[in-house]
Write an enzyme that holds these catalytic residues in place. Structure first.
Site, short mmCIF file in Angstrom:
data_model
loop_
_atom_site.label_atom_id
_atom_site.label_comp_id
_atom_site.label_asym_id
_atom_site.label_seq_id
_atom_site.Cartn_x
_atom_site.Cartn_y
_atom_site.Cartn_z
CG ASN A 1 -4.45 -3.22 6.36
OD1 ASN A 1 -4.58 -4.52 5.92
ND2 ASN A 1 -4.92 -2.52 5.17
CD1 TRP A 2 1.02 -6.08 7.98
CD2 TRP A 2 1.46 -8.44 8.96
NE1 TRP A 2 1.80 -6.14 9.71
CE2 TRP A 2 1.77 -8.10 9.72
CE3 TRP A 2 0.80 -9.41 9.51
CZ2 TRP A 2 2.59 -8.67 10.80
CZ3 TRP A 2 1.20 -10.68 10.01
CH2 TRP A 2 2.20 -10.27 10.70
CE LYS A 3 -3.18 -1.92 1.85
NZ LYS A 3 -3.47 -0.61 1.38
CG HIS B 1 -8.87 -1.04 4.11
ND1 HIS B 1 -8.45 -0.80 2.18
CD2 HIS B 1 -7.61 -0.30 4.29
CE1 HIS B 1 -6.66 -0.42 1.79
NE2 HIS B 1 -6.84 0.53 3.26
CD GLU C 1 -6.14 4.46 5.40
OE1 GLU C 1 -4.54 3.64 5.39
OE2 GLU C 1 -6.49 2.78 4.99
N GLY D 1 -1.38 3.21 -1.41
CA GLY D 1 0.17 2.40 -1.93
C GLY D 1 0.83 3.10 -4.09
CB SER E 1 1.72 6.29 0.32
OG SER E 1 1.84 5.56 -0.34
N GLY F 1 -0.01 0.65 4.79
CA GLY F 1 0.01 -0.70 3.87
C GLY F 1 1.74 -1.65 4.11
N GLY F 2 2.25 -1.20 3.06
CA GLY F 2 2.94 -1.54 2.54
C GLY F 2 4.36 -1.71 3.57
P1 13P Z 1 -0.04 1.92 2.23
O1 13P Z 1 0.72 2.18 3.07
O2 13P Z 1 0.21 0.66 0.82
O3 13P Z 1 -0.37 2.85 0.68
O4 13P Z 1 -1.51 1.47 2.55
C1 13P Z 1 -1.78 1.73 3.54
C2 13P Z 1 -2.74 1.33 3.85
O5 13P Z 1 -4.06 1.42 2.89
C3 13P Z 1 -3.24 0.69 5.26
O6 13P Z 1 -4.42 0.52 5.14
#
Ligand code: 13P
Length: 253
Positions: free
Chosen positions: A9-11, A97, A169, A175, A215, A236-237
């Site tokens: 998920n690149w957000k 999300h 999640e 994050g 994370s 995510g990150g």
């Molecule tokens: P992180 O991996 O940055 O904690 O994000 C998780 C997330 O929200 C994936 O949708």
């Protein structure tokens, strides 16, 4: 046997150039395993979906959307429908999300409509659930996740629910660099699977994939995936680095 599934998920990150090059690098790095040993998807911002889908069309890496709207078309300024996303090459859509729940303010009822709209529009929804830190600290994880699953899937029969992937999640792990321990993830995933068994039937519950997110890094992927009810990862990150994301995908096989 549930096939592992890792999605990035690149957000609200990347730009027109970096989204395409990241997608190319993910496709190249996972070409030997994506599609047959593991399902892999990237979830770019809406505006880059089409160009990312184009460079991934010859690969087995799928594309997802970070959100969808509940209606098919019409006077809904600023919104994007499932059929539009399917039209430009999307396979998956995140629904509910945690950032949409807690930053934008989406409630269970709206998320339920989005899950339903995704399925009707030909997308595979990834229903995201998870508790806040204070909810975990006051032992409410089970209660919160149960409410989110029941409300998120309300009114959907087993046939439709078989199209759903669940992502657990925990909000306190997103994050923050704090990953749930493999045991904490397993406990929540098992609770979700047992709940699905009660709501539908044991076979459906055994078939639905439950991803962990929060994370996830290359060094935590394999141990999380070693848990019986952890079927994949929502990253995510670390999905913004092709090297890290490819390492996570390889660690999840
Ligand atoms: P992180 O991996 O940055 O904690 O994000 C998780 C997330 O929200 C994936 O949708």
């Amino acid at each position: 046997m549930r096939k592992p599934f890792v999605a990035g998920n690149w957000k609200m990150n990347t730009d027109s150039h970096s989204s395409v090059s990241l997608a190319k690098d993910v496709a190249a790095g996972t070409s030997e395993i994506a599609g047959h040993k593991i399902d892999v998807a990237v979830i770019p911002p809406f505006v880059y979906i089409q160009s990312v889908a184009k460079v991934l069309s010859a690969s087995s890496v799928a594309v997802g959307a970070q959100d969808i709207y509940t209606e098919k078309q019409g006077a809904f300024t600023g919104e994007i429908s499932a059929s539009m996303l399917r039209d430009i090459g999307c396979t998956y859509a995140l629904c509910g999300h945690s950032e949409r729940r807690h930053v934008i303010g989406e409630q269970d009822e709206l998320i339920n409509k989005k899950v339903s709209a995704a399925i009707s529009g030909g997308l595979l929804p990834i229903l995201c659930v998870g508790e806040l830190l204070e909810e975990r600290q006051s032992d409410k994880t089970g209660e919160v996740v149960t409410r989110q699953i029941k409300a998120g899937l309300a009114g959907l029969g087993a046939e439709k629910v078989s199209a759903v992937t669940v992502a657990y999640e925990p909000v306190w792990a997103i994050g923050t660099g704090l990953t749930a321990t493999p045991q904490q993830a397993q406990e929540a995933h098992n609770l979700i699977r047992r709940l699905l068994g009660e709501m539908y039937d044991g076979q459906l519950a055994e078939e639905i994939r439950i991803l962990y997110g929060g994370s996830v890094k290359p060094d935590s992927a394999a141990e999380l995936m070693g848990q019986q009810d952890v079927d994949g990862l929502l990253v995510g990150g670390a999905s913004l680095s092709a090297d890290d994301f490819v390492a996570i995908v390889k660690g999840a096989v």
